[in-house]
Design an enzyme around this catalytic site. Sequence first.
Site, mmCIF file in Angstrom:
data_model
loop_
_atom_site.group_PDB
_atom_site.id
_atom_site.type_symbol
_atom_site.label_atom_id
_atom_site.label_comp_id
_atom_site.label_asym_id
_atom_site.label_seq_id
_atom_site.Cartn_x
_atom_site.Cartn_y
_atom_site.Cartn_z
ATOM 1 N N TYR A 191 42.117 44.624 43.407
ATOM 2 C CA TYR A 191 41.230 44.205 42.322
ATOM 3 C C TYR A 191 40.153 43.241 42.814
ATOM 4 O O TYR A 191 38.993 43.354 42.435
ATOM 5 C CB TYR A 191 42.048 43.563 41.197
ATOM 6 N N LYS A 249 42.168 40.505 25.544
ATOM 7 C CA LYS A 249 42.719 41.736 26.110
ATOM 8 C C LYS A 249 43.923 41.342 26.956
ATOM 9 O O LYS A 249 43.797 40.975 28.113
ATOM 10 C CB LYS A 249 41.670 42.425 26.977
ATOM 11 N N ARG A 252 37.730 37.008 31.369
ATOM 12 C CA ARG A 252 37.016 38.258 31.125
ATOM 13 C C ARG A 252 35.749 37.960 30.333
ATOM 14 O O ARG A 252 35.686 36.974 29.596
ATOM 15 C CB ARG A 252 37.878 39.216 30.303
ATOM 16 N N HIS A 292 32.750 42.664 35.307
ATOM 17 C CA HIS A 292 34.000 42.219 35.952
ATOM 18 C C HIS A 292 33.738 41.497 37.267
ATOM 19 O O HIS A 292 34.648 40.893 37.838
ATOM 20 C CB HIS A 292 34.938 43.411 36.200
ATOM 21 N N ARG A 315 34.815 37.747 37.190
ATOM 22 C CA ARG A 315 36.276 37.573 37.277
ATOM 23 C C ARG A 315 36.768 37.863 38.693
ATOM 24 O O ARG A 315 37.594 37.140 39.241
ATOM 25 C CB ARG A 315 36.924 38.496 36.247
ATOM 26 N N HIS A 375 49.061 41.078 36.870
ATOM 27 C CA HIS A 375 49.473 42.127 37.804
ATOM 28 C C HIS A 375 50.921 41.888 38.221
ATOM 29 O O HIS A 375 51.349 40.747 38.377
ATOM 30 C CB HIS A 375 48.599 42.107 39.062
#
Length: 191
Positions: A175, A63, A40, A139, A142, A166
């Site tokens: 994603y 995170k 991230r 993002h 990533r 996930h």
Amino acid sequence: MNFVQPIRDQDVIDGIKEYLKLRSLRNYLFFCLGIYSGLRVSDLLSLKVGMVRSTHITLVEQKTHNKKNPKKKRFIIHPSIREDLDRFIAGKSDDEYLFVSRQIKTKSKLRGKPIGRSTAYKMLNDVARHFNLAEIGTHTLRKTWGYQLYMANPNNLALLMEMFNHENPLDTLRYIGYSQDMMDAAISGMK
């Protein structure tokens, strides 16, 4: 919050790398570490020089879903950027931030702090404009890592699920933008 996409085209990725390398080694390495590690942006910005001196980066993601029992993650530094990274960190101390801002922080008046998320976002959006890319954000790096890894070998789905924390393969495919690719192909193929 806008939904951002991965960069799907390897030629575009290579073009971005060349574009950034000519303008700023810091920004080039930021982009490359993002697309080659899947970290991230908050984790990229927290990297210190000492963390990238060896072949791997070891860190606890900031995170994480499991705050009570956080796991250390270990990522290889892609061999293609090793020489540039070594040149970039030469002469720097291990406790310096890797992606240092050139500006003095407004409130604290401190130097040597990492660039902010907004600076990273602005840099990526400059790149997006130059390469006519839409739906790009922090993002994107990533997601690009995940998309490229999946496209190289769809058997990497379990690895991606673990990396992204996930529990459902569909969440991972959504994603990285692969679900959208499948929907687009299915609709385009209709008679």
